[in-house]
Design a protein around this motif. Sequence first.
Motif, PDB file in Angstrom:
ATOM      1  N   LYS A  63       0.962  -1.149   0.114  1.00  0.00           N
ATOM      2  CA  LYS A  63      -0.032  -0.079  -0.101  1.00  0.00           C
ATOM      3  C   LYS A  63       0.847   1.293   0.048  1.00  0.00           C
ATOM      4  O   LYS A  63       1.915   1.311   0.776  1.00  0.00           O
ATOM      5  CB  LYS A  63      -0.913   0.345   1.285  1.00  0.00           C
ATOM      6  N   ILE A  64       0.534   2.128  -0.975  1.00  0.00           N
ATOM      7  CA  ILE A  64       1.476   3.264  -0.926  1.00  0.00           C
ATOM      8  C   ILE A  64       0.593   4.471  -1.488  1.00  0.00           C
ATOM      9  O   ILE A  64      -0.447   4.273  -2.141  1.00  0.00           O
ATOM     10  CB  ILE A  64       2.593   3.204  -1.877  1.00  0.00           C
ATOM     11  N   TYR A  65       0.768   5.811  -1.133  1.00  0.00           N
ATOM     12  CA  TYR A  65      -0.060   6.836  -1.499  1.00  0.00           C
ATOM     13  C   TYR A  65       0.565   7.845  -2.455  1.00  0.00           C
ATOM     14  O   TYR A  65       1.870   7.858  -2.460  1.00  0.00           O
ATOM     15  CB  TYR A  65      -0.464   7.704   0.046  1.00  0.00           C
ATOM     16  N   GLY A  66      -0.307   8.521  -3.367  1.00  0.00           N
ATOM     17  CA  GLY A  66       0.420   9.267  -4.215  1.00  0.00           C
ATOM     18  C   GLY A  66      -0.872  10.175  -4.863  1.00  0.00           C
ATOM     19  O   GLY A  66      -1.962  10.147  -4.526  1.00  0.00           O
ATOM     20  N   ASN A  67      -0.563  10.873  -5.965  1.00  0.00           N
ATOM     21  CA  ASN A  67      -1.336  11.692  -6.896  1.00  0.00           C
ATOM     22  C   ASN A  67      -1.451  11.133  -8.146  1.00  0.00           C
ATOM     23  O   ASN A  67      -0.717  10.474  -8.693  1.00  0.00           O
ATOM     24  CB  ASN A  67      -1.080  13.037  -6.750  1.00  0.00           C
ATOM     25  N   ARG A  68      -2.310  11.491  -9.026  1.00  0.00           N
ATOM     26  CA  ARG A  68      -2.765  11.188 -10.271  1.00  0.00           C
ATOM     27  C   ARG A  68      -1.270  11.558 -11.221  1.00  0.00           C
ATOM     28  O   ARG A  68      -0.916  12.396 -10.762  1.00  0.00           O
ATOM     29  CB  ARG A  68      -3.749  12.101 -11.135  1.00  0.00           C
ATOM     30  N   ASN A  69      -1.033  10.332 -11.934  1.00  0.00           N
ATOM     31  CA  ASN A  69       0.264  10.514 -12.673  1.00  0.00           C
ATOM     32  C   ASN A  69       1.514  10.389 -12.242  1.00  0.00           C
ATOM     33  O   ASN A  69       2.479  10.153 -12.806  1.00  0.00           O
ATOM     34  CB  ASN A  69       0.198  11.969 -13.478  1.00  0.00           C
ATOM     35  N   ASP A  70       1.525  10.278 -10.659  1.00  0.00           N
ATOM     36  CA  ASP A  70       2.824   9.612 -10.100  1.00  0.00           C
ATOM     37  C   ASP A  70       3.257   8.459 -10.534  1.00  0.00           C
ATOM     38  O   ASP A  70       2.327   7.538 -10.926  1.00  0.00           O
ATOM     39  CB  ASP A  70       2.466   9.701  -8.556  1.00  0.00           C
ATOM     40  N   ARG A  71       4.681   8.267 -10.653  1.00  0.00           N
ATOM     41  CA  ARG A  71       5.158   6.985 -11.283  1.00  0.00           C
ATOM     42  C   ARG A  71       5.573   6.154  -9.818  1.00  0.00           C
ATOM     43  O   ARG A  71       6.428   6.565  -9.094  1.00  0.00           O
ATOM     44  CB  ARG A  71       6.407   7.435 -12.079  1.00  0.00           C
TER      45      ARG A  71
END
Length: 240
Positions: A63-71
């Motif tokens: 599980k990891i968090y990020g934003n749209r278009n993150d690689r």
Amino acid sequence: MKVLLRIIALGCIFSMAFAPLVNAQVTVTGMISDSNKLVLPYATVSNLNSGKRALSDQGGYYKIYGNRNDRIVVTFVGYKPDTVIITQANGTQTINVVMESAGKFLKGVEVTSQYTPYQIDSIERRSQYGYILDKPNQQLAGGSTPEGAGIVISPITRFSKKEKQKRQFKKNYEQMEKEKYIDSRFTPILVNKVTGLTGDSLQHFMRDNYPDYNTMRTINTNDLYYWITDKYKAWKNKKN
């Protein structure tokens, strides 16, 4: 003054309405495995945009968090890195990763008689997980905490779960290194050469006579031949 207050009020409402959209993060989760459907525990999952990192658990889930278009890059020793892109703007996105096996040798390490294949792989594992292994152990909640000190609101309590996970990873890593070393010496090729066993019989013998780490560290190659021979005779007599 009333107009100004209305403008301020509208501005606050506007900010509250759109802040969740601006700051929304995507929870990326899934399972990491290889082409043989073998799950890969403790694979490193990195968000290249935010710099955040996570590890898959013993079942291969991450599980990891990020934003749209993150690689998001997934790495595991002995496999080629895999990159996925977050395509959702919010919510949870499930991305299962199937990794492809790669060469075992670490770039930048001179492959000579100075290094065994086990040592080269060990160097690579240490390089990949060093950012966790090098972190010193921190105090856990409870234990030596004075009675009535209010550990429920202590900052130590907040980080105890992560600290326990880190300590458990270190223990698992140490055990994995020991097993990797044993497997590098107690190999099917060697056991077959000494005993002549093949197929299921070979697997059963190796399972029933799996050596301990200290034995493999102290025994030389010639004595290992004798050790396997003695174990084979006892194993064969027991079966008969």
